[in-house]
Design a protein around this motif. Structure first.
Motif, PDB file in Angstrom:
ATOM      1  N   ASN A  47      45.181  38.189  30.192  1.00 25.50           N
ATOM      2  CA  ASN A  47      44.335  38.301  31.373  1.00 25.50           C
ATOM      3  C   ASN A  47      44.920  39.275  32.378  1.00 25.50           C
ATOM      4  OD1 ASN A  47      44.122  36.888  34.404  1.00 25.50           O
ATOM      5  ND2 ASN A  47      42.176  37.169  33.340  1.00 25.50           N
ATOM      6  N   ASP A  53      38.714  36.387  33.768  1.00 23.30           N
ATOM      7  CA  ASP A  53      39.098  35.539  34.898  1.00 23.30           C
ATOM      8  C   ASP A  53      38.374  34.200  34.836  1.00 23.30           C
ATOM      9  OD1 ASP A  53      40.672  37.465  35.836  1.00 23.30           O
ATOM     10  OD2 ASP A  53      39.290  38.199  37.381  1.00 23.30           O
ATOM     11  N   GLY A 104      45.187  36.202  40.285  1.00 16.45           N
ATOM     12  CA  GLY A 104      45.298  36.132  38.836  1.00 16.45           C
ATOM     13  C   GLY A 104      46.629  35.571  38.389  1.00 16.45           C
ATOM     14  N   ARG A 163      46.768  31.846  38.870  1.00 16.84           N
ATOM     15  CA  ARG A 163      45.961  31.210  37.816  1.00 16.84           C
ATOM     16  C   ARG A 163      46.755  31.169  36.506  1.00 16.84           C
ATOM     17  NH1 ARG A 163      40.698  32.591  39.616  1.00 16.84           N
ATOM     18  NH2 ARG A 163      40.305  30.927  41.110  1.00 16.84           N
TER      19      ARG A 163
END
Ligand SMILES: Nc1ncnc2c1ncn2[C@@H]1O[C@H](COP(=O)(O)OP(=O)(O)OP(=O)(O)O)[C@@H](O)[C@H]1O
Ligand SMILES: Nc1ncnc2c1ncn2[C@@H]1O[C@H](COP(=O)(O)OP(=O)(O)OP(=O)(O)O)[C@@H](O)[C@H]1O
Ligand SMILES: [Mg+2]
Ligand SMILES: [Mg+2]
Lengths: 379, 231, 546, 402, 249
Positions: free
Chosen positions: A29, A42, A201, A204
């Motif tokens: 990602n 995402d 990001g 996450r």
């Protein structure tokens, strides 16, 4: 060998897969360009992270249900409590960035005219404290509940139903606006965790990784327990509780330990879940949620740990997919899945593996022994 | 009456009965003998239809019942006293007996006197739940229950287990009485050798799922039998 | 307003009412023209303006009007049959048979002018109508209407009605109506200003005897000019009423509890079979209830469109149909799914959960997600008083119905061989088969029976709850709670459990509130199960532990 | 051919399906009609429907799915406050647009959200005014389901009533859980409270399914509208379709739209709706109108901006005007709420409402209530301050809102 | 009180009433250290109920039950009683169906019974040896990896005897060990029990007179909840009452 080592083949594959996912998903990602075929969007990262949390919850349920015979219809409560503990920390992290700009009070308290923070919110601005509470609150509740229930020898459906009553009562309580937990709206609009913006990001990715680690850790703990002699006693308790007593085992203590531990794992799952989905509200206490968790376990294969995790993944992925592609009919699909699994895969999806590998090894006659034990009334 | 031919039975991959044959005729007691775990119970369960079989055939009164359901076999008149009693624990003694009415016509729906003559204790405990009875009482109930169905073939799996000596004697007398009435075939599994020897008109002896000896009453005193029954 | 003046109006009013009482029924029959009455004109003018306050003012005028048309107009207004022509500002009455007449004269008008619209009503106007027609019908020939009128006056406390009331009381022969009229007078005497102390004291006594909430309201809102004696008597009255109301309150709560209990019982009793007796953790039980409710809806739908006359019978027709339909669905479910799961009790949870999702969605797809209207036949609506206890008919019927179902079920399970075989099969399926019991048939019948009973519960619940795809979900948890609380496998337990939980809930609710009350109850259940780990009516002995 | 995707985020299963499914259909109908007119910016609109299943975290997940995976340009969705709260962070993070069509408790204004339902000042306050003026109500029962919308609304109402001179003891506030079905005690309590001699009314913020048993119990216990009127904020034509309304005649509802309002626009809308659903009895309701207004405002804004780019559309939307179905023209305000007329309707025996009162003009929606301590100094203005919670005393935009 | 303190098991005036039915009626019994006692009596005499009382499964309505002179069995729970060293074989064999034969024994083998201790458990060589020995003794060596559910009735009987031995209790309560066994096995069981009784106390209930004879110990006859006769088998067999209610003619 009959699975007495902590790591059997299935477990090893499971751990490797989860850990690999834990690294590869965030990495692809963050590092790959969105056009790459291996790019994980995402949207998928927190979604997969959510599945991992569910898987951990399922593993926790499987520990008590699959190995100890305690069918909990209230594990959602522990999950939610862990989630709330984390949610409270995240709420406190918002600080003055709430809509009312109050540096101490979360928004919902401002418009409900709270003058100061209720005592049970104190300390939640410190992560270590919150993390401790993630374990302690569900653990303490489970301990208390189990202490009474197991000592009173509440078993079978009676236990199941009072666990359900517990989560139902908690749900009603948390729905109350006056409880100081945000009522029906719950806790939401989190900004950051440990100083990192929650929507970044990297955060996450880190949360995803943490979930993978937690799942593996939870699995290893449970697996360690069930292959030990303690685990054998648990199974004995499941199958013939009173007989175990006559061998001198304090059944209540055995159950209590597994139960409390399971609740704490559920709490951890909840705590990791909240920052990834961005909201915790009393709906998580709904009895239907707990029932669903049990169903994941059954779908995956009760009493196998890996199966439980797998079940959580399959059912939830199915749900995500069906609600997207068949919004009007997905309940048919999901319902049918449950029926089909029960009818044709009595040992769950993981049983399929066993069947196939067994069949490959030695072909057996087409006779299927019919259900052996005479059914006992509801227990 | 009952004819079992070349029965094969598996538990999973374990081949538990191998080409077992057995015959039982009206007015005779056929004994099935053998040590623990040789497959006696499995054989009986196959006869009453509680176990699916992999090969062979079973016929009753000339009718092929190999694929018939348990309750249909019971309806034909096969009565069963299982090992481990299996009384209905939450039904009263009376209700336990009444479950035997299922195959009976309306006028026959009563408990025959011989049941209470044989087991007077049942009469005094009609209102007690089956599961509350002592082990021996349960065993008596299980036998009585089978008799309520007025079976044409009575299948008994270790009926004397846990029963006090005096009643064992009574049961022995009852079995010979039933046999002598001549309208009933009896298949009996019994470990209590003396008991079996007194009743058996013919016998089969099993070893590891196979019939290793068969014969009539006189054959029972052979050395073979004694040796095979030994450890 | 001087006393003389007041007397005058009163006399007038009296005359008007007497006249009206004789004339009103006649004028309804014969639309013969009357000479326009002068005092109607301002009222009609106001009505033509069609604003709520004007209409209200008009009603005040009408209630003192001497014209026999006044009652006709008021009645027409109440039913929405009073029409105005906005252009000409004229007012018409449409009779029930559709003929149109001028409001002022009663003369038939044809052809009807175009663009008529009904005079609009709101609650304030409706209240004024009630008061006016109350005042106008105190002397009506039918005792029931007089009693109603008395109740209306009791509520409106309209001092203007006093003279008429006096006349009505003097004439009244029926004791109960007389009592109502006297109470209405007492209400006026207490509230109207300038009433003598003696009158007031008498009134206070009368009202105290009434003993209900309204009496309490009256007595605790004395007008400013009440004398100390009146005040103390009223206070004593208030205390007395409060005491008796407190007792009635407990009784009322117990009644509510019984009624809630009967709902719980109905919802749970089918489950007591499928779960309690058969051991199937039947998560689709609620959906069976829902199907029963939808059957009721279907029946009513057909009746509404094709046989409206049968509406009073709709529930009676729905009952057997709901039973049959849900029983059939139950049998299907049992044959297709459940029968493969005996001996794997926990897996029935999974399969029935799946089935419940599918049934919900099926109903949603067929009938749409919104609530369906299920009406109440007249014998199911309304309430009656027993002392200060208000008992609603639908709740009463549901209690009766629940008990009937319970007894019927008990008979089936305890007195028929089906009952015996069911229990034998669930305790040991394999052995039951060896006894010659057709296990498959028994299973199907039993599951069908449980489902069918859930279905008829649905018929009853359609009377008090939403008929929507979610109906069943609302009851499933409570049902399990009841069955388990009472003791699995014991029908009496289910009965006692349902009523205990119902009554406990309703006794808690006034103190703790609905939410906290329910929480407290749940906690109590948890604690109770610690004391009795196998429910209220636990089976004991070896039989259970083995 | 390239299309513009429109997300529809309404529960089609679970407890909220009963209300939300209608809105999904409404959006689909409007998309169909818009496409008949040639679509938007020359492209056809394409609906992406998902089912968040009345599950709040699932709302967030589905919102994310719609925006990132399906790349929708706008989302119409949500009903409950919590579902909106749950998706808010997602819309902020991914910078997309949500049109929210349901009346709610206010106390919110987000850059990415456009509120086309009523704020409390567009529903609750006028209703109370009406009761006080027209029905001379002096005693108030604030009966609600225990969650944030009723709690907040009642908080505002209480403050408002007290400011108007109502005494504390003349207000009773009472809450019940979601899906509450046994109303006997509560209704008896209302009856008792109402028999104290002063005119009493019930202001109901009871949610969803609980309404039907509530009204059934009112009917059974013989509480007529002339005795104790009930004014509800979440009971519309759709809900009434499930009840026998004869015993309820005269009870009230406050909305910004009623199906019974006779205007050419409304008649056309009803006709189109019944044709679309192939059900000549299908009713319309207020949130549908709010959806209608929101949808058309969005179309206009996109046409005007010439793009579906969220930033541009968000900037264009304030000031957009759209004729509503009741004869007025609603305008999107800088606080992302719209102007709406307020109607009070009485229930009729045919399940429709008879409008008994309406506001003079259109009422602008207020994001922040003046009657709440925490928010009385706040204003939302995305045009002037680019801020949803601007503190007029501190002259600063509070918190972290961009 | 002297003898009480010495005897291992002391039952005094025990009564058990099940809704009006007296299953035990003022039963008194003492068992000495390293004594074996056979108990016989008609079906329903209360033999199993007596064992239930001793092991804590059933609480007596009245009476006293002491173990080793100090432990009041009527107030302790089953696990505590078992930990005192009272082991039991049930009338109907009850084993852990889902466990293998070997694990069944492992669970029974004398060891620390606390939960935490068993988490960090490693199979000791002692345990291994002990289990091997037991498997040999109960002749289930070939079945060691099979699930107990798959055993035949007689095999389960043996397994349960094995589990009883594994516990190394001070007092063994053995309810009908010979039921369902061949005559040879019955004799073998008798041998086994005699062997054990050299160091431990054993109470055996059995209806097989040959077996009781093989045991060659003092016999107590129960009837209707109390002791009817006591003495050697020959003595009690000669008792008219015993013949009448139990042995039959
Ligand atoms: N459910 C089962 N699953 C697998 N194997 C089984 C099962 N039941 C019995 N067996 C095996 O089948 C064989 C025969 O068992 P069966 O019960 O018929 O023996 P039996 O002759 O009746 O013995 P006993 O005298 O001990 O009652 C045994 O070896 C047993 O281990
Ligand atoms: N819970 C109960 N309720 C009623 N009666 C009971 C209960 N438990 C046991 N009984 C009765 O108590 C008596 C004693 O039973 P127990 O099992 O002790 O007999 P036993 O001597 O072991 O007989 P057996 O030799 O048949 O095993 C029996 O008559 C039995 O029916
Ligand atoms: Mg056998
Ligand atoms: Mg016994």
């Amino acid at each position: 060998m009959n699975g007495s080592g902590i790591l059997d083949r299935r477990g090893t594959i499971f751990i490797v897969l989860v850990l690999a996912a834990g690294v590869l998903v965030p990495a692809s990602n963050l590092l790959l360009s969105p056009s790459s075929p291996f790019y994980v969007s995402d949207y998928l990262v927190p979604l997969l992270g959510k599945y991992l949390c569910y898987a951990l919850l399922a593993v926790a349920v499987d520990l008590v249900w699959g190995y100890c015979g305690v069918l909990s219809l209230g594990h959602g409560a522990f999950f939610a409590l862990g989630g709330y503990a984390m949610g409270m920390y995240l709420m406190r992290q918002i600080g003055a960035r709430g809509v009312y700009g109050n540096p101490v009070l979360p928004d919902f308290m401002v418009f409900l005219n709270y003058k100061e923070l209720p005592w049970f919110w104190l300390g939640f601005n410190h992560f270590p404290f919150a993390a401790l509470m993630v374990l302690l609150v569900p653990g303490a509740l489970a301990f208390l509940f189990g202490w009474f229930a197991f000592r009173s020898r509440v078993t079978g459906v009676y236990l199941s139903i009072i666990t359900q009553a517990m989560t139902f009562a908690l749900m009603l309580a948390f729905f109350r606006n006056d409880m100081g937990f945000g009522g029906n709206n719950g806790l939401t609009d989190f900004k950051d965790i440990l100083g990192f913006p929650i929507t970044a990001g990297t955060t996450r990715g880190a949360l995803f990784f943490a979930s993978a680690i937690a799942l593996v850790g939870g699995y290893l703990i449970c697996r360690g327990l069930v292959v030990s002699k303690y685990g054998k006693v648990l199974v004995a308790v499941r199958d013939a509780e009173s007989r175990t007593r006559f061998l001198g085992y304090k059944v209540a203590n055995y159950k209590l330990l597994a139960w409390t531990l399971s609740a704490m794992l559920a709490g951890v799952a909840g705590a990791l879940y909240v920052p990834q989905v961005g909201i915790i509200n009393p709906g998580e206490f709904a009895p239907a949620n707990s029932i669903e968790t049990v169903i994941w376990v059954a779908v995956g294969g009760r009493g196998t740990l890996v199966g439980a995790a797998l079940g959580a993944l399959v059912v939830n992925a199915g749900k995500t997919w069906f609600t997207g592609v068949l919004p009007e009919a997905w309940l048919f699909a999901l319902g049918a899945l449950f029926v089909v699994v029960t009818l044709f895969l009595p040992r769950g999806i993981i049983g399929l593996w066993g069947d196939v590998s067994e069949r490959l090894r030695k072909p057996k006659p087409d006779q299927v022994p019919e259900a052996e034990a005479p059914a006992k009334a509801a227990e | 009456m009952l004819k079992v031919e070349n029965l094969d039975l598996y538990y999973g991959a374990a081949h538990t009965l191998r080409k077992v044959s057995l015959e039982a005729t009206k007015g005779q007691v056929t004994c099935v003998l053998g040590r623990n775990g040789v497959g006696k119970t499995s054989l009986l369960r196959a006869i009453v239809g509680q176990r699916p079989i992999a090969g062979g055939s079973i016929s009753y009164n000339g009718q092929d019942i190999t694929r018939m359901r348990t309750y249909d076999r019971a309806a034909l008149g096969i009565g069963f006293v299982p090992q481990g009693r299996e009384v209905f624990p939450l039904l009263t003694v009376k209700e336990n007996l009444e479950t035997g009415y299922a195959r009976l016509a309306g006028k026959d729906k009563y408990v025959p006197d011989e049941v209470f003559e044989l087991f007077p204790v049942l009469k005094s405990m009609l209102g007690r739940r089956g599961g509350d009875l002592s082990g021996g009482q349960q065993q008596q109930l299980a036998i009585g229950r089978a008799l309520v169905t007025r079976p044409g073939l009575l299948v008994l799996d270790e009926p004397t287990e846990g029963i006090q000596p005096s009643i064992i004697k009574d049961i022995g007398r009852a079995i010979s009485y039933l046999r002598d009435k001549g309208d009933m075939a009896i298949v009996l599994v019994e470990q209590y050798f003396e008991f079996a020897r007194e009743l058996a008109d013919s016998f089969i002896l099993m070893e590891r799922g196979e019939v290793v000896a068969r014969g009539d009453r006189s054959g029972l005193d052979g050395d073979d039998v004694r040796r095979l029954m030994a450890i | 307003m001087s006393l003389v003046h007041r007397l005058q109006t009163a006399m007038l009013l009296l005359a008007a009412v007497v006249l009206l009482a004789c004339a009103a029924p006649a004028s309804a029959q014969t639309p013969a023209a009357q000479p326009p009455s002068a005092d109607l004109a301002p009222a009609l003018e106001k009505i033509a303006a069609d604003s709520y306050s004007d209409t209200e003012a008009a009603l005040a005028l009408l209630s003192t009007s001497t014209s026999p048309q006044a009652a006709v107009i008021v009645a027409a207004l109440a039913d929405g049959r009073l029409l105005i022509d906005a252009a000409t500002k004229s007012v018409y009455v449409r009779a029930a048979d559709g003929t149109l007449s001028a409001a002022a004269t009663g003369a038939t008008v044809s052809p009807a002018p175009a663009g008529l619209k009904a005079v609009r009503l709101n609650n304030r106007v409706r209240r004024a109508i009630d008061a006016a027609s109350g005042a106008l019908s105190l002397l009506a020939p039918e005792p029931a209407r007089r009693a109603e009128a008395a109740a209306a006056v009791f509520k409106s406390r309209d001092a203007a009605a006093l003279p008429t009331l006096q006349a009505a009381i003097a004439k009244e022969t029926i004791p109960s109506v007389r009592e109502a009229l006297e109470q209405a007078r007492a209400a006026i005497l207490i509230t109207a200003p300038g009433i003598s102390e003696a009158d007031r004291l008498g009134a206070v006594k009368l009202v105290t005897a009434r003993g209900d909430q309204e009496a309490l309201a009256l007595l605790s809102n004395l007008p400013a000019d009440a004398t100390p004696a009146v005040k103390t008597t009223a206070e004593q009255g208030v205390a007395a009423i409060n005491r008796s109301l407190a007792m009635w309150n407990v009784a009322q709560n117990v009644w509510y509890g019984l009624s809630l209990g009967s709902v719980l019982l109905l919802a749970a009793i089918g489950l007591a079979i499928t779960f309690g007796v058969m051991g199937v953790i039947n998560m689709a039980h609620g959906e069976m209830v829902m199907l029963g409710a939808y059957t009721t809806y279907m029946v009513q739908d057909v009746i509404r469109t094709s046989y409206p006359g049968l509406f009073g019978w709709s529930l009676a027709i729905a009952l057997p149909l709901a039973f049959l339909f849900t029983a059939l669905v139950g049998i299907l479910i049992e044959r297709l799914v459940i029968r493969f799961l005996y001996g794997r009790a926990l897996e029935t949870l999974l399969a029935t959960w799946g089935l419940s999702l599918m049934l919900q969605q099926a109903v949603r797809t067929i009938f749409g997600p919104t609530n369906k209207e299920v009406g109440a036949p007249s014998w199911m609506s309304g309430a009656f008083q027993v002392g200060q206890l208000s008992i609603t008919y639908n709740r009463l019927w549901i209690i009766v119905f629940a008990l009937i179902v319970f007894v019927a079920l008990l008979v089936v399970l305890k007195r028929t061989s089906l009952g015996l075989y069911v229990r034998a099969v669930t305790q040991n399926r394999r052995m039951a088969a060896a006894m010659g019991i057709r296990t498959g048939r028994i299973d199907a019948l039993t599951f069908g029976l449980g489902s069918g009973i859930a279905g008829i519960a649905g018929v009853a619940l359609s009377q008090i709850d939403n008929v929507s795809p979610n109906l069943g979900q609302g009851y499933i948890i409570d049902s399990f709670m009841v069955v388990v609380f009472g003791g699995v496998g014991n029908l009496w337990g289910t009965l006692v459990g349902a009523f205990t939980l119902g009554i406990a809930n309703k006794l808690l609710e006034p103190f703790a509130g609905a939410v906290l009350g329910k929480i407290v109850l749940l906690v109590c259940i948890i604690l109770f199960i610690q004391k009795r780990p196998r429910g209220l009516f636990a089976l004991k002995g070896r039989a259970v532990e083995a | 051919q390239e299309t513009i995707k429109v997300g529809v985020l309404h529960s089609l299963s679970g407890t909220m399906a009963i209300s939300e499914t209608t809105l999904k259909d409404a959006v689909l109908m409007m998309i169909e009609e818009q496409n008949k007119k040639g679509g938007v910016l020359g492209k056809k609109l394409e609906a992406v429907v998902v089912d968040p299943a009345s599950n709040w975290p699932l709302f967030a997940e589905k919102a994310r799915e719609l925006i990132t995976k399906d790349k929708v340009s706008v989302v119409f969705g949500c009903w409950t406050s919590v579902s909106r709260k749950s998706v808010l962070p997602v819309f902020k993070e991914l910078n997309s647009i949500l049109f929210y069509p349901v009346q709610y408790e206010g106390e919110e204004s987000e850059r990415n959200v456009f509120y086309t339902g009523a704020a409390p000042n567009q529903q609750a306050i006028p209703a109370v005014d009406y009761l006080a003026k027209e029905e001379k109500v002096q005693r108030w029962v604030l009966e609600g389901t225990d969650y944030v919308y009723p709690r907040t609304t009642n908080k505002i109402l209480r403050a408002y009533l007290i400011a108007k001179g109502v005494k504390e003891e003349d207000i009773m506030e009472n809450y019940t859980p979601f899906g509450f079905a046994d109303w006997q005690t509560e209704v008896a309590k209302i009856k008792q409270f109402g028999s104290a001699g002063k005119k009493t009314a019930v202001v109901s913020t009871i949610n969803g399914d609980a309404n039907v048993p509530f009204y059934k119990e009112l009917g059974n216990q013989g509480i007529k509208a002339t005795d104790i009127p009930v004014v509800a904020f979440s009971v519309g034509e759709e809900e009434l379709a499930g009840i026998d309304t004869k015993p309820l005649v005269g009870h009230l509802a406050a909305w910004n739209y009623f199906e019974s309002i006779k205007t050419p626009e409304n008649e056309a809308f009803i006709k189109a709706w019944q044709a679309f659903t192939k059900n000549p009895k299908r009713v319309t309701n207020d949130p549908m109108e709010a959806t209608y207004i929101g949808f058309n405002m969005w179309v206009k804004a996109v046409e005007k901006a010439g793009t579906v780019d969220p930033d541009k559309v968000i900037a264009t939307l304030p000031g957009t005007k759209q004729a509503n179905l009741t004869g007025g023209v609603s305008e999107m305000l800088p606080n992302h709420h719209i102007t709406k007329p307020v109607f009070i309707g009485e229930i009729e025996d045919n399940g429709q409402f008879n409008v008994v009162w309406k506001t003079e003009g259109l009422v602008p929606g207020e994001a922040w209530s003046k009657f709440l301590e925490g928010s009385k100094n706040l204003v939302a203005d995305w045009v002037k301050y680019n801020c949803g919670n601007y503190d007029t005393t501190k002259n600063a935009c509070l918190g972290a809102t961009k | 009180m002297e003898p009480i303190a010495q005897s291992l098991l002391y039952l005094d005036n025990i009564s058990v009433v099940f809704d009006g039915f007296r299953a035990l009626n003022k039963l008194s019994l003492t068992i000495e250290e390293a004594e074996m006692r056979a108990i016989i009596g008609p079906n329903g005499a209360g033999k199993t109920t007596m064992m239930d009382v001793i092991t804590g499964k059933t609480r007596p309505t009245a009476g006293e039950a002491l173990f080793a002179g100090v432990h009041d069995l009527t107030t302790m729970d089953e696990a505590d009683i078992a930990q005192l060293g009272i082991g039991r074989k049930f009338q109907t064999p009850t084993v852990f169906d889902m466990h293998t034969v070997e694990d069944n024994l492992l669970l029974a083998v004398k060891s620390d019974r606390r939960a935490f201790a068993n988490i960090s458990w490693r199979r000791t060589s002692h345990e291994k040896a002990r289990i091997g020995e037991l498997l040999e003794r109960i002749r289930l060596k070939d079945q060691r990896h099979r699930k107990a559910a798959e055993l035949s009735h007689g095999q389960k009987q043996w397994l349960e005897i094995g589990m009883l031995l594994a516990q190394e209790p001070r007092l063994l309560l053995v309810d009908e060990p010979a039921a369902g066994m061949t005559d040879q096995e019955t004799a073998d069981t008798a041998d086994l029990l005699r062997d054990i009784a050299r160091t431990r106390s054993v109470v055996v209930v059995e209806h097989d007179m040959q077996f009781v004879r093989d045991l060659d110990v003092k016999v107590t006859v129960l009837h209707e909840g109390s002791v009817l006769a006591e003495g050697s088998l020959d003595q009690v067999s000669a008792n008219e009452r015993v013949i009448e209610v139990y042995l039959g003619r």
